[in-house]
Scaffold this active site. Structure first.
Site, PDB file in Angstrom:
ATOM      1  N   GLN A   1      14.191   0.576 -32.754  1.00 57.07           N
ATOM      2  CA  GLN A   1      15.601   0.823 -33.032  1.00 57.07           C
ATOM      3  C   GLN A   1      16.085   0.159 -34.312  1.00 57.07           C
ATOM      4  O   GLN A   1      17.154   0.488 -34.808  1.00 57.07           O
ATOM      5  CB  GLN A   1      16.473   0.368 -31.855  1.00 57.07           C
ATOM      6  CG  GLN A   1      16.307   1.241 -30.627  1.00 57.07           C
ATOM      7  CD  GLN A   1      17.184   0.753 -29.512  1.00 57.07           C
ATOM      8  OE1 GLN A   1      16.792  -0.105 -28.731  1.00 57.07           O
ATOM      9  NE2 GLN A   1      18.397   1.290 -29.439  1.00 57.07           N
TER      10      GLN A   1
ATOM     11  N   CYS B   1      23.088   4.124 -25.059  1.00 58.34           N
ATOM     12  CA  CYS B   1      22.082   3.578 -25.963  1.00 58.34           C
ATOM     13  C   CYS B   1      22.729   3.210 -27.300  1.00 58.34           C
ATOM     14  O   CYS B   1      23.566   3.960 -27.814  1.00 58.34           O
ATOM     15  CB  CYS B   1      20.981   4.620 -26.181  1.00 58.34           C
ATOM     16  SG  CYS B   1      19.660   4.084 -27.250  1.00 58.34           S
ATOM     17  N   LEU B   2      22.306   2.068 -27.843  1.00 67.23           N
ATOM     18  CA  LEU B   2      22.823   1.644 -29.148  1.00 67.23           C
ATOM     19  C   LEU B   2      22.493   2.655 -30.248  1.00 67.23           C
ATOM     20  O   LEU B   2      23.214   2.746 -31.227  1.00 67.23           O
ATOM     21  CB  LEU B   2      22.245   0.268 -29.515  1.00 67.23           C
ATOM     22  CG  LEU B   2      22.588  -0.890 -28.580  1.00 67.23           C
ATOM     23  CD1 LEU B   2      21.847  -2.149 -29.010  1.00 67.23           C
ATOM     24  CD2 LEU B   2      24.081  -1.131 -28.534  1.00 67.23           C
TER      25      LEU B   2
ATOM     26  N   GLY C   1      19.621  -4.364 -23.830  1.00 68.34           N
ATOM     27  CA  GLY C   1      18.238  -4.231 -24.246  1.00 68.34           C
ATOM     28  C   GLY C   1      18.180  -3.617 -25.627  1.00 68.34           C
ATOM     29  O   GLY C   1      19.128  -2.968 -26.081  1.00 68.34           O
TER      30      GLY C   1
ATOM     31  N   HIS D   1      13.904   2.102 -19.883  1.00 65.01           N
ATOM     32  CA  HIS D   1      14.637   2.617 -21.050  1.00 65.01           C
ATOM     33  C   HIS D   1      14.038   2.057 -22.337  1.00 65.01           C
ATOM     34  O   HIS D   1      13.751   2.798 -23.278  1.00 65.01           O
ATOM     35  CB  HIS D   1      16.117   2.234 -20.912  1.00 65.01           C
ATOM     36  CG  HIS D   1      16.988   2.660 -22.044  1.00 65.01           C
ATOM     37  ND1 HIS D   1      17.941   3.650 -21.923  1.00 65.01           N
ATOM     38  CD2 HIS D   1      17.069   2.231 -23.332  1.00 65.01           C
ATOM     39  CE1 HIS D   1      18.565   3.805 -23.086  1.00 65.01           C
ATOM     40  NE2 HIS D   1      18.053   2.945 -23.965  1.00 65.01           N
ATOM     41  N   GLU D   2      13.833   0.741 -22.383  1.00 66.25           N
ATOM     42  CA  GLU D   2      13.321   0.111 -23.605  1.00 66.25           C
ATOM     43  C   GLU D   2      11.847   0.441 -23.845  1.00 66.25           C
ATOM     44  O   GLU D   2      11.428   0.619 -24.991  1.00 66.25           O
ATOM     45  CB  GLU D   2      13.542  -1.406 -23.574  1.00 66.25           C
ATOM     46  CG  GLU D   2      14.999  -1.826 -23.491  1.00 66.25           C
ATOM     47  CD  GLU D   2      15.919  -1.196 -24.526  1.00 66.25           C
ATOM     48  OE1 GLU D   2      15.458  -0.859 -25.633  1.00 66.25           O
ATOM     49  OE2 GLU D   2      17.114  -1.021 -24.225  1.00 66.25           O
TER      50      GLU D   2
ATOM     51  N   HIS E   1      11.665   3.670 -25.523  1.00 71.33           N
ATOM     52  CA  HIS E   1      11.948   3.568 -26.962  1.00 71.33           C
ATOM     53  C   HIS E   1      10.679   3.336 -27.779  1.00 71.33           C
ATOM     54  O   HIS E   1      10.478   3.966 -28.804  1.00 71.33           O
ATOM     55  CB  HIS E   1      12.926   2.425 -27.262  1.00 71.33           C
ATOM     56  CG  HIS E   1      14.352   2.832 -27.295  1.00 71.33           C
ATOM     57  ND1 HIS E   1      14.850   3.770 -28.170  1.00 71.33           N
ATOM     58  CD2 HIS E   1      15.403   2.414 -26.554  1.00 71.33           C
ATOM     59  CE1 HIS E   1      16.149   3.912 -27.964  1.00 71.33           C
ATOM     60  NE2 HIS E   1      16.512   3.104 -26.984  1.00 71.33           N
TER      61      HIS E   1
END
Length: 156
Positions: A54, A91-92, A49, A133-134, A137
């Site tokens: 981000q 997480c990225l 995701g 999670h997304e 963000h």
């Protein structure tokens, strides 16, 4: 499609609450390019995701890839199970860090697809976790804000 650099924590843009995309603009070149760039970036970075915040965009757009790639515009969680589960997340934007997060076991999410069609997604398990999670963000929240125990803590 263009690979866009993923912002890393700490970066103030990761803490920004994204703005709703007007439905009339969902099919605009700008939003369609954002969706394509997010998908490309997520795939190259091996994510499940990614959120527009981000890569420095202030639009409420996320891409998830649990059972196939799904772009979601203006996602909103409209119901949550009382029951929660613990799951290890990474997480990225927080590379090398993982931790256990407690999230709702099941959720219902409403969003628009890339064509502006309204979707209702009833999710549980991994799909529910990735969606939460997304969605966090685009609300300026990182998983590290919710970690109850680190499995690979940040370097101090």
């Amino acid at each position: 499609m263009t690979l866009r650099p993923v912002l890393k924590n700490p970066n103030d843009l990761l803490r920004t609450k994204a703005k709703k995309v007007p439905v009339a603009l969902i099919q605009s070149l700008e939003v369609q390019t954002l969706i394509d760039d997010l998908t490309e970036t997520m795939n190259i970075e091996n994510g499940v995701g990614i959120a527009a915040t981000q890569i420095g965009s202030d639009k409420r757009v996320i891409i998830i890839d649990v059972n196939g790639v799904m772009p979601l515009v203006n996602p909103e969680i409209v119901s949550k199970s009382l029951r929660k589960i613990e799951f290890e997340e990474g997480c990225l934007s927080v590379p090398g860090v993982t931790g256990i997060v407690k999230r709702h076991r099941a959720i219902t999410l409403k969003a628009h697809d890339r064509h502006g069609k309204i979707l209702t997604i009833k999710a549980k398990g991994l799909l529910a976790i990735v969606l939460q999670h997304e969605t966090d963000h685009i609300n300026g929240i990182l998983f590290i804000d919710k970690v109850i125990r680190y499995t690979n803590p940040p370097l101090m």
